[in-house]
Design a protein around this motif. Structure first.
Motif, PDB file in Angstrom:
ATOM      1  N   VAL A   1      26.185  32.596  37.933  1.00 25.20           N
ATOM      2  CA  VAL A   1      24.923  31.876  37.802  1.00 25.20           C
ATOM      3  C   VAL A   1      24.975  30.537  38.542  1.00 25.20           C
ATOM      4  O   VAL A   1      24.192  29.637  38.274  1.00 25.20           O
ATOM      5  CB  VAL A   1      24.545  31.654  36.320  1.00 25.20           C
ATOM      6  CG1 VAL A   1      24.208  32.980  35.660  1.00 25.20           C
ATOM      7  CG2 VAL A   1      25.672  30.968  35.568  1.00 25.20           C
TER       8      VAL A   1
ATOM      9  N   PRO B   1      24.112  28.238  41.656  1.00 26.52           N
ATOM     10  CA  PRO B   1      22.982  28.280  42.598  1.00 26.52           C
ATOM     11  C   PRO B   1      23.327  28.919  43.932  1.00 26.52           C
ATOM     12  O   PRO B   1      22.495  29.610  44.527  1.00 26.52           O
ATOM     13  CB  PRO B   1      22.615  26.797  42.760  1.00 26.52           C
ATOM     14  CG  PRO B   1      23.059  26.157  41.487  1.00 26.52           C
ATOM     15  CD  PRO B   1      24.305  26.892  41.078  1.00 26.52           C
TER      16      PRO B   1
ATOM     17  N   LEU C   1      17.506  31.524  38.298  1.00 28.26           N
ATOM     18  CA  LEU C   1      18.807  31.051  37.804  1.00 28.26           C
ATOM     19  C   LEU C   1      18.778  30.869  36.287  1.00 28.26           C
ATOM     20  O   LEU C   1      19.690  31.310  35.581  1.00 28.26           O
ATOM     21  CB  LEU C   1      19.171  29.738  38.496  1.00 28.26           C
ATOM     22  CG  LEU C   1      20.541  29.140  38.151  1.00 28.26           C
ATOM     23  CD1 LEU C   1      21.648  29.997  38.739  1.00 28.26           C
ATOM     24  CD2 LEU C   1      20.649  27.712  38.676  1.00 28.26           C
TER      25      LEU C   1
END
Length: 564
Positions: free
Chosen positions: A499, A501, A320
């Motif tokens: 981006v 999670p 990430l």
């Protein structure tokens, strides 16, 4: 030293193989200088053909009866994430085989590795070592396609040139011979800048966007008492600014963990911290990878515990953070039109992840087969990522037995590409199978592409002349057809990934392939390929029918004209 000196029992009958399928196969074990082979007695049984360099860890469990060792179990934990066991019935042979495999899998002399002995049984159609020469790739980087410049942004004012200042590797041991630098900067200034940067890794061009904004990479400034600035280094960055009012220096190492340029001497450059993770050495990334694989291999734990272990490994957090840092840099280039310098510590690891991902996001060519190969050549191999040191050990070697320069940075990069692929499945010419092949060959291979730690080492060993390139193999038509994405539709646009999670997923094709049956995935891919082939056939048939209808219509019109 000869291989024969390390092979104490070259051939042994009656060995039982236990693999990931939980099947037990009896056969004859053979140990050669580079391979372990097991030929099964049963018909239709798959043979084991294992490169010694694939072995990451050898674990021994002797069979003891009345305090006497009568044989034992040798468990081989491999860099391709497999775990296989060899059951040997006699004590002497058990010790001999274990000792041989431990010695052969731990050889550190590059010239004894398999690529120097491998001779392909096919004709080399293209020499992969000349396919992505720096001069050709740099020519692509510095040519701006004005037709694609839709933003109207041009930082201008900076021309570039090819420099051979490092032709003898005296300026920077980890850089290649040929580098691209600002045209107005002299070789003397480059040498001065190299003395200001860790390992001599002065700022060099990585990528030039369609709008003229440039991406550079380097190592961080060194920390030496009395040396607080370098006017030559400042000159390089000021020239790159061109007509831009500001540039960005992105630190991927972490706040407080690295040296950076002072605001006083780099006043037009804004400092941005985008740390990949709280890492103090490359081995920290490998530690996270170790925890990930440990969680994946624990198939007996409950789902809640498994998810908890997966999260606590921190691996997906690294993925990430890598994507997030790349997006920030890509936005600076694409939307701000500003130049960016990326660095972090020595510039071997997190720096290369970010600069590579930025190009995949912005440049559609990097999403093609050859474009990805060229990117890996530029940003990893020619840029001096120390593959030999990072990949000498992997996730199964105990931490106390691994040197601190071990790592899993390239694996992290490939995982990031996988995440982009899953979010934009039609924008990549290659399939995830190609990523898996790159993962494997970066650790163990019959090809010389990923050998050594730098171009300097490869030059000294004459790797290009004495081994075969992986690219020569992958680009063969019969191989390439199995690595293509059947859903690929060329996409010239920038791809902006999520981006969040929740957008990430575990790369089960790689991490779980020896644990979870992948037949369903293979079947689905085959079905997709069949549908795509059928669609192409139907389109061709439809075009022929349309042409036939048009021809009939024209004939009817001609007949009507004749009758009238």
């Amino acid at each position: 030293m000869e291989f024969a000196d390390l092979i104490k029992t070259p051939k042994l009958d009656g060995v039982f193989l236990h693999d990931h399928t939980h099947a037990t196969v009896e056969g004859t074990l053979c140990i050669t200088g580079h391979h372990l082979l097991l030929s099964a007695r049963q018909e239709n049984s798959q043979e084991l053909w294992l490169l010694h360099k694939n072995i990451d860890c050898v674990e021994k469990k002797p069979f003891v009866v009345q305090n006497i060792i009568i044989g034992g179990l040798i468990t081989l934990k491999c860099k391709d994430l497999r775990i296989i066991s060899l059951e040997i019935k006699f004590a002497k042979e058990y010790y001999n085989v274990a000792a041989s495999l431990e010695a052969l899998s731990a050889l550190h002399n590059a010239e004894m590795e398999y690529p120097f002995f491998y001779r392909p049984m096919y004709a080399i159609l293209e020499d992969g070592y000349t396919m992505f020469r720096p001069e050709l790739e740099f020519a692509k980087l510095i040519s701006v396609n004005n037709a694609n410049n839709t933003n109207g942004i041009d930082n201008g004012g900076c021309e570039w040139r090819i420099s051979n200042v490092n032709k003898d590797f005296s300026v920077c041991k980890s850089y290649g011979m040929t580098l691209i630098v600002p045209k107005s900067i002299t070789d003397e200034q480059i040498v001065q800048s190299s003395m200001f940067r860790d390992g001599g890794r002065f700022p060099v061009l990585s990528y030039r966007h369609d709008n003229g904004a440039t991406l550079m990479r380097s190592a961080q400034p060194i920390s030496i008492q009395g040396i607080k600035r370098c006017r030559a280094d400042e000159a390089i960055l000021n020239v790159v600014l061109g007509r831009s009012k500001k540039g960005f220096i992105v630190d991927t190492w972490g706040k407080g963990k690295s040296n950076t340029e002072t605001d006083q001497h780099y006043s037009q450059w804004k400092k941005v911290n985008r740390a990949i993770g709280n890492v103090s050495s490359p081995s920290a990334i490998l530690d996270s990878f170790v925890k990930l694989i440990e969680a994946c291999n624990d198939v007996n734990c409950s789902p809640d515990k498994w998810l908890s272990r997966l999260e606590s490994s921190g691996w997906l957090t690294l993925v990430l953070n890598s994507l997030n840092a790349a997006c920030v840099v890509a936005q600076c280039l694409d939307q701000e039109g500003s130049p960016v310098l990326v660095h972090g510590a020595k510039g071997f690891d997190s720096t290369l992840i970010v600069t590579s991902l930025v190009q995949i996001i912005l440049n559609p060519d990097c999403r093609t087969v050859r474009g990805l190969q060229a990117l890996i050549e530029r940003e990893w191999i020619q840029a001096g990522h120390p593959f030999a040191s990072r990949h000498r050990y992997s996730c199964y070697t105990p931490q106390q037995n691994r040197p601190k320069n071990s790592g899993a940075t390239f694996t992290l990069f490939l995982d990031c590409i996988y995440q982009l692929y899953m979010q934009f499945p039609c924008s990549f010419e290659f399939s995830t199978q190609m990523l898996i092949l790159l993962f494997e060959h970066s650790y163990f291979s019959q090809y010389g592409t990923f050998l050594c730690d730098s171009e300097k080492e490869r030059f000294e060993l004459r790797v290009n002349a004495r081994t075969t390139s992986l690219w020569s193999y992958l680009n063969r038509p019969d191989v390439l057809k199995n690595l293509l994405n059947p859903l690929y539709e060329p996409n010239s646009n920038v791809i902006w990934p999520s981006v969040a999670p929740i957008s990430l997923e575990l790369w089960n094709e790689l991490y779980l392939r020896w644990i979870v049956d992948q037949k369903h995935s293979s079947t689905a891919i085959a079905q997709i390929q069949d549908l795509v082939t059928l669609e192409k056939e139907l389109r061709t048939k439809a075009l022929k029918l349309r042409k036939h209808v048009t021809d009939l219509s024209n004939e009817i019109l001609e007949l009507m004209n004749v009758e009238s």
